[in-house]
Design a protein around this motif. Structure first.
Motif: not given
Length: 368
Positions: A41-54
């Motif tokens: 079971e996975l979570n990915v977090r990214v600061q200032n994310y401007r990617g997909l999904p829209r």
């Protein structure tokens, strides 16, 4: 150059992107990935994310919690990992009986074998950025002394033992807390998990555990047991997925110029990839692959789906007509403005006396 691209994160139980699922970055609900070898079971977090999904959240409450706010962490790959015992047929004439060592090994995956890191399926040796060797020494000193790899191989890799590479290791399932960004846990374990890890001699403190895990005897004592669930988190402030840059003490490398081993100063490639892998050192089996892919914005539809041009080029190493790479005509992709001596001096100042030229201090009791 970064504004020409948009990022998408996918994950699966192997390298085949066609069998991956798109990861909804910065959402609290974990993505579930199952195979014959493991449940994840996975979570990915990214600061200032401007990617997909829209319309993905730009951040996660995870980054407002400690120690992540203090660290200034820029991303996190966190997951629950439940390894499964592989099916193994008994050979003809084999009684099926095992000696004590085989029985112990059959309980799970050894800490020596479970690895986490990055790899590529094509050479990148001719496209490594200036200062790469010094940067790797900094990474080994400052972040993970257990890292081993070969950036000059036909299939480059950089792996470390999972037990010493992850920032947080929790023997147990942890919890899912939407107010904290989803999967949430600290170093330690459930009541039974904490007792089990203490039986191995592992310290309760994360940094102490990472140092302890470098010793061969420690890796022999720790086994990732089949059927048990572990919560693992890998995070740091060094990779900025907003600017596509690597920031180490004394170094600021614009990854966008070298992403997937390619210089982008001439004709931009349609996609570039960075892959994180949880794997078995002895068998080569892959339990989890998390893929960060940059696509040209023009190759992405308004709804976030990919156009045929993006699907045809999955980030492999390509050459122009006549066998000349995109950046061969510009000095092997090296940035003429990069001052390695200045960067090294700054790294030395920040690391206060560390001998970067000598590489990480190890001995026979520290690493394999």
């Amino acid at each position: 150059m970064a504004d020409k691209y948009i990022i998408r994160v996918t994950a699966g139980s192997g390298y085949d992107v066609g069998e991956h699922v798109v990861v909804p970055v910065n959402t609290a609900e974990p993505v579930r990935i199952s195979s014959a070898l493991a449940d994840v079971e996975l979570n990915v977090r990214v600061q200032n994310y401007r990617g997909l999904p829209r319309n993905s959240p730009a951040s996660s409450p995870y980054f407002d919690q400690e120690p992540h706010e203090y660290n200034g962490d820029q991303y996190s790959i966190a997951f629950r990992f439940t390894p499964k015992k592989p099916a193994k047929a008994v050979a003809d004439g084999d009684s099926g009986e095992k000696d004590d060592d085989e029985e112990e090994e059959a309980e799970g995956i050894s800490a020596t074998d479970l690895q986490f890191g990055n790899d590529f399926d094509h050479p990148i040796r001719d496209r490594l950025p200036p200062g790469f060797g010094t940067a790797m020494n900094i990474v080994r000193w400052w972040i993970d002394p257990g890292l081993e790899g070969d950036a000059y191989a036909d299939e480059p890799y950089l792996y470390g033992p999972a037990l010493s590479s992850f920032n947080a290791v929790h023997w147990g399932a942890g919890e899912v807390d939407a107010a904290k960004g989803g999967l949430w846990f600290g170093e330690g374990g459930s009541e039974s998990g904490l007792a089990a890890r203490r039986d191995t001699g592992a310290p309760d403190d994360a940094k102490a555990r990472m140092k302890w895990a470098l010793k061969p005897d420690s890796k022999r004592r720790w086994v990732w047991r089949y059927g048990d669930t572990y919560a693992l988190d890998f995070f740091n402030p060094y990779v900025d997925f907003n600017e596509f840059a690597l920031r180490l003490p004394g170094f600021h490398l614009p990854i966008i110029r070298y992403w997937d081993g390619q210089s982008l100063r001439s004709q931009p490639k349609r996609s570039h990839q960075l892959r994180y892998v949880l794997r078995n050192r002895s068998t080569g089996a892959v339990y989890l692959a998390v893929l960060f892919t940059l696509y040209l914005k023009e190759d992405v539809n308004e709804d976030g789906s990919l156009k045929p041009a993006a699907l045809q080029n999955k980030g492999g190493h390509e050459k122009k007509e006549g066998g000349v790479d995109d950046d061969d005509e510009e000095g092997n992709g090296h940035d003429e403005d990069f001052d390695e001596e200045k960067a090294l001096a700054e790294a030395r100042r920040k690391l206060s006396g560390v001998d970067l030229d000598a590489g990480p201090e190890t001995n026979e009791d520290d690493v394999d």
